[in-house]
Design an enzyme around this catalytic site. Structure first.
Site, PDB file in Angstrom:
ATOM      1  N   LEU A   2      29.904 -18.990   9.105  1.00 49.92           N
ATOM      2  CA  LEU A   2      29.151 -18.763   7.877  1.00 49.92           C
ATOM      3  C   LEU A   2      27.888 -19.613   7.947  1.00 49.92           C
ATOM      4  O   LEU A   2      27.873 -20.673   8.571  1.00 49.92           O
ATOM      5  CB  LEU A   2      29.960 -19.175   6.639  1.00 49.92           C
ATOM      6  CG  LEU A   2      31.173 -18.332   6.255  1.00 49.92           C
ATOM      7  CD1 LEU A   2      31.825 -18.916   4.993  1.00 49.92           C
ATOM      8  CD2 LEU A   2      30.798 -16.881   6.025  1.00 49.92           C
ATOM      9  N   ASP A   3      26.833 -19.162   7.277  1.00 50.21           N
ATOM     10  CA  ASP A   3      25.610 -19.939   7.207  1.00 50.21           C
ATOM     11  C   ASP A   3      25.866 -21.258   6.482  1.00 50.21           C
ATOM     12  O   ASP A   3      26.781 -21.368   5.658  1.00 50.21           O
ATOM     13  CB  ASP A   3      24.525 -19.168   6.448  1.00 50.21           C
ATOM     14  CG  ASP A   3      24.222 -17.824   7.072  1.00 50.21           C
ATOM     15  OD1 ASP A   3      24.498 -17.660   8.275  1.00 50.21           O
ATOM     16  OD2 ASP A   3      23.714 -16.943   6.350  1.00 50.21           O
ATOM     17  N   LYS A   4      25.031 -22.242   6.749  1.00 46.27           N
ATOM     18  CA  LYS A   4      25.197 -23.575   6.169  1.00 46.27           C
ATOM     19  C   LYS A   4      25.273 -23.566   4.639  1.00 46.27           C
ATOM     20  O   LYS A   4      26.133 -24.242   4.068  1.00 46.27           O
ATOM     21  CB  LYS A   4      24.054 -24.481   6.646  1.00 46.27           C
ATOM     22  CG  LYS A   4      24.222 -25.943   6.274  1.00 46.27           C
ATOM     23  CD  LYS A   4      23.131 -26.783   6.925  1.00 46.27           C
ATOM     24  CE  LYS A   4      23.323 -28.277   6.632  1.00 46.27           C
ATOM     25  NZ  LYS A   4      22.293 -29.100   7.305  1.00 46.27           N
TER      26      LYS A   4
END
Length: 318
Positions: free
Chosen positions: A141-143
């Site tokens: 997942l993105d940050k």
């Protein structure tokens, strides 16, 4: 079929369905292992029945117990795990799979050993619970995105989960809040995504990019400060980097808080290290339990407060 993982060995107990099966077919079909990986296991002598080392054409009987040695090394992260597990929520765990609820502001993996990562948090959790395991995330997942991330506890299930992803059989559903009310009630966004040549580390819809499809359903809308907010349910068919963020921006409905793609925070929500995108649910066929697994990762308290105030919606709607 019953599978047990102990101390780096997978023990496979075969029932009557597999009577007469060849070893190679059990590995590639029953255990969902890639053919090339299976051949390497066999060539290395890592597949046995009792004291006998098996070859790919050997036929098996019902009641046989196979022993497979996992060649996957334990990550050095496990040895260095000393960063604490504050904020790490376990949503599902068995002998083969771990699913955690990723907090905002934490990257899944980094080549910088001093950076706080989800991999590091998982490594610490394993050490604290006495599990000496490799650190194998099945996806990322993105940050600034929160929610479900799946970890494989050994190399065999990691490869089986990879196959689930490639065949689009691992379903991932997200909740998002976006600016705008220009969307059809239900639609599929089918737009290829590639790197943005003008903005490092970002992406954009591009005719030369990789295929990307996102299924979107509008759950609710409301006016706010001269604009509209929409609550979306999004399902990934493909898994490109920043896919939902890019597709929403391409529809001129950027995600709230996602400043990199045109969305601003509203009423000081979400937090500066987060965007209004949460991986709410993941589902897949568990190759070793032989059943479908559906796991929901709860929304954080700021999410539930916002949804309750804005639309009178509780978290258990999804």
């Amino acid at each position: 079929m019953r599978c047990e993982m102990k101390a780096g060995f997978l023990y496979v107990h075969l029932d009557k369905r597999y009577d007469g099966w060849r070893v190679e077919d059990v590995l590639t079909t029953a255990l969902a292992l890639p053919a090339a990986f299976s051949h390497k296991l066999l060539a290395a002598g890592h597949v046995c029945a009792g004291k006998k080392t098996l070859c790919r054409t050997d036929e098996l009987k019902a009641g046989s117990r196979l022993t497979l040695k996992d060649p996957t090394p334990v990550s050095r992260l496990f040895e260095l795990a000393d960063i604490g597990v504050e904020g790490l929520e376990i949503c599902y765990e068995d002998d083969h799979v771990l699913i955690v609820n990723k907090p905002a502001g934490v990257i899944v993996h980094s080549d910088n050993p001093s950076e706080r990562t989800l991999d590091g948090l998982v490594a610490h959790y394993y050490r604290e619970t006495g599990q000496v395991l490799p650190i194998l995330h099945a996806h990322r997942l993105d940050k600034p995105t929160t929610g479900a991330v799946v970890y494989a506890k050994h190399g065999f299930v990691a490869r089986a989960l990879d196959a689930e992803l490639v065949r689009h059989r691992m379903a991932r559903r997200y909740v998002a809040v976006v600016f705008g009310a220009k969307l059809a009630r239900s639609q599929t966004v089918d737009k290829p995504i590639g790197r943005d040549r003008h903005r490092s580390s970002l992406y954009r819809v591009s005719s030369t990019g990789k295929e990307a499809r996102t299924h979107i359903v509008v759950r609710a809308t409301s006016p706010v400060q001269g604009e509209h907010l929409s609550l979306l349910s999004c399902a990934l068919e493909t898994g490109r980097t920043h896919q939902i963020r890019v597709h929403c921006a391409s529809l001129d409905v950027p995600i709230v808080g996602d400043e990199e793609y045109g969305g601003q925070r509203i009423r000081n929500w979400p937090a500066p290290d987060a965007i209004a995108l949460h991986a709410r649910e993941v589902s897949f066929y568990h190759p070793y339990d032989e059943q479908d697994v559906v796991v929901k990762c709860p929304l954080a308290s700021d999410w539930t407060k916002f949804l309750r105030q804005e639309w009178g919606i509780e978290d258990d709607l999804w």
